[in-house]
Write an enzyme that holds these catalytic residues in place. Structure first.
Site, mmCIF file in Angstrom:
data_model
loop_
_atom_site.group_PDB
_atom_site.id
_atom_site.type_symbol
_atom_site.label_atom_id
_atom_site.label_comp_id
_atom_site.label_asym_id
_atom_site.label_seq_id
_atom_site.Cartn_x
_atom_site.Cartn_y
_atom_site.Cartn_z
ATOM 1 C CD GLU A 74 -2.978 -0.993 0.083
ATOM 2 O OE1 GLU A 74 -3.136 0.124 -0.461
ATOM 3 O OE2 GLU A 74 -3.600 -2.013 -0.259
ATOM 4 C CD1 TRP A 75 -2.339 4.185 -0.416
ATOM 5 C CD2 TRP A 75 -1.396 5.992 0.507
ATOM 6 N NE1 TRP A 75 -3.246 4.707 0.480
ATOM 7 C CE2 TRP A 75 -2.703 5.818 1.053
ATOM 8 C CE3 TRP A 75 -0.618 7.068 0.936
ATOM 9 C CZ2 TRP A 75 -3.234 6.688 2.000
ATOM 10 C CZ3 TRP A 75 -1.144 7.935 1.886
ATOM 11 C CH2 TRP A 75 -2.444 7.745 2.400
ATOM 12 C CD GLU A 144 -3.942 -18.170 2.487
ATOM 13 O OE1 GLU A 144 -4.962 -18.439 1.804
ATOM 14 O OE2 GLU A 144 -3.953 -17.334 3.384
ATOM 15 C CE1 TYR A 145 -3.074 -22.619 3.210
ATOM 16 C CE2 TYR A 145 -4.393 -23.061 1.263
ATOM 17 C CZ TYR A 145 -4.287 -22.612 2.566
ATOM 18 O OH TYR A 145 -5.398 -22.168 3.227
ATOM 19 C CG MET A 214 -4.406 -19.769 8.453
ATOM 20 S SD MET A 214 -4.241 -18.933 6.865
ATOM 21 C CE MET A 214 -3.565 -20.253 5.880
ATOM 22 C CE1 TYR A 216 -8.259 -18.148 8.825
ATOM 23 C CE2 TYR A 216 -8.079 -18.295 11.212
ATOM 24 C CZ TYR A 216 -7.549 -17.907 9.990
ATOM 25 O OH TYR A 216 -6.307 -17.315 9.929
ATOM 26 C CG ASP A 217 -11.961 -19.134 5.428
ATOM 27 O OD1 ASP A 217 -12.951 -18.549 5.916
ATOM 28 O OD2 ASP A 217 -10.966 -18.518 4.993
#
Length: 458
Positions: A74-75, A144-145, A214, A216-217
């Site tokens: 990001e800037w 990933e991954y 991780m 979750y999902d």
């Protein structure tokens, strides 16, 4: 002067207590550099971080450029790095890491970088310089991954080489510059086929300081029937490979493959996964067709931040999946499986029973970080997680209406650390830490329930 001295002493004691706890437990919290673009009160920057909330904060994320060097995305990333790391002036015990990963033109930047020892060496050299320049305490790998999404089967071994070479370079850097060794962690998969294809578990575990599973999902709108985002156990409607889409199965597999329990951190999501129901059935396994409408602040179909869920459940029907120890809610054709204080408590009990090294949270910016939505104070989920894990009360520079030292100083003498009901006043509860007694007060209208170690409606 007397008041200032007391305040300083309390703050110093709080920092020492935090250091005591970190030795046996980690509470690692991710923040994302895209949360700054959310509208209105959902905008999140390092200025919104409570420096005493988590033991580690991971800034997500940086990338790898075509010269195999770590690079901002990001800037204003470099400005944000400074704001984050300035929090260590307030809490010297806080550790910060920079996460690297994401995609470049749809591909993981790790794939090209790990192919040759020379390109790995270039990345490692740039990473050490970058971390020191911006005052980070370590690096988090978010690939990933390995072996997936355009990678090759050789990526599994190449990831091991990268982790080993990073760790050894961090050791050499610490000796050469007489600095504390940089930390090295990784975000890793939770599903068994992905784990087996991506990682040489016993080898990478030797070199990583901690491993963020991780968890979750596990389910989402890509499926044709409702399933929970982050269940603790399998459900009776699970079949086939779905019997392993749960925390118990994922962590058991990591342990069986040789990961030390004390290095594994359990993932706690601060968001839920949504579905659009296809029929009048609303339970687990109900037919679904895609996601519910995107949330007004996260603006991405398929999931809602916890603060968006708070708005939803104010008019929805909330249910509890007892066999998986997690809640879901429905209203009209919208369905969301999410986490709350009760499910967090269940997961902490499971995490403690399995002697894991702590927790990691995805992410700080999706909790109700300033208390605008859920009427439960700032960071209701992460604060509850912190207390449930047995961390001490946070030092504060102003008197708190919800956390005061109680006159009943002997209540916690001889009791284990944790939360306890106050039978004399249901609107309050005790926190025990190192034999000391602290009195906490629920939000107006709520009472303490020992079953979830949380405040809820009577």
């Amino acid at each position: 002067n007397f008041s200032f001295t007391l305040l300083f002493c309390f703050t110093a004691v709080g920092v020492l207590l935090a250091l005591h706890t970190v030795s046996s437990n980690r509470l690692v919290c991710h923040m994302t550099n895209w949360a700054q673009y959310r509208p209105s009160i959902a905008k999140f920057t390092p200025d919104n971080i409570d420096p005493f909330l988590c033991t580690h904060v991971i800034y997500t994320m940086a990338t790898i450029n075509s010269f195999n060097q770590i690079s901002p995305v990001e800037w204003n990333d470099e400005q944000q790095y400074n704001r984050l790391n300035s929090l260590k002036n307030v809490n010297p015990a806080l550790k910060t890491l920079l996460s690297v990963g994401g995609t470049v033109n749809g591909m993981s930047p790790f794939i090209a970088m790990v192919t040759k020892s020379e390109s790995r060496a270039a990345f490692i050299k740039s990473a050490i310089s970058f971390l020191h320049t911006h005052n980070f305490d370590g690096l988090n790998l978010a690939w990933e991954y390995p072996g997936h999404n355009g990678g090759s089967q050789e990526d599994k071994e190449r990831f091991t080489l990268l982790v080993m070479e990073l760790s050894k370079a961090f050791e050499a850097d610490a000796k050469e510059n007489r600095k504390t060794k940089l930390l090295l962690s990784a975000n890793v998969a939770a599903l068994r086929p992905t784990i087996d294809k991506a990682y040489e578990v016993s080898k990478i575990s030797l070199y990583l300081d901690f491993i963020n599973v991780m968890s979750y999902d596990y389910h989402g709108d890509w499926e044709a029937a409702t399933g929970h985002n982050s269940p603790l156990y399998r459900s009776s409607v699970d079949s086939g490979s779905h019997i392993h889409h749960n925390i118990n199965s994922s962590v058991s597999h990591w342990l069986a493959q040789g990961a030390p329990a004390e290095k594994l951190l359990l993932g706690f999501p601060t968001y839920g996964r949504t579905y659009r129901l296809r029929s009048i059935a609303t339970g687990l396994g109900a037919l679904a067709n895609g996601p519910a409408d995107a949330g007004p602040y996260t603006r991405t179909a398929g999931f809602w931040a916890y603060y968006e869920i708070c708005d939803f459940i104010s008019s929805a029907t909330v249910s509890w999946i007892s066999e998986q120890e997690v809640p879901y809610a429905t209203f009209g054709s919208s369905w969301v499986g999410y986490d709350d204080k009760k499910s967090y408590s269940s997961k902490v009990q499971w995490m403690t029973a399995n002697n894991l090294g702590g927790a990691h949270v995805w992410s700080m910016d999706m909790d109700d970080f300033d208390g605008s939505f859920c009427s439960a104070g700032a960071y209701p989920l992460i604060n509850h997680l912190r207390m449930s894990m047995g961390f001490p009360p946070k030092p504060t520079t102003t008197p708190s209406p919800t956390t005061t030292r109680d006159a009943v100083v002997d209540f916690c003498r001889g009791r284990p650390d944790g939360l306890y009901e106050n039978s004399a006043d249901k609107t309050t509860y005790f926190q025990c830490f190192l034999g000391n007694t602290y009195l906490h007060r629920c939000q107006p209208g709520l009472i303490y329930w020992d079953s979830c170690k949380c405040c809820n409606w009577p």
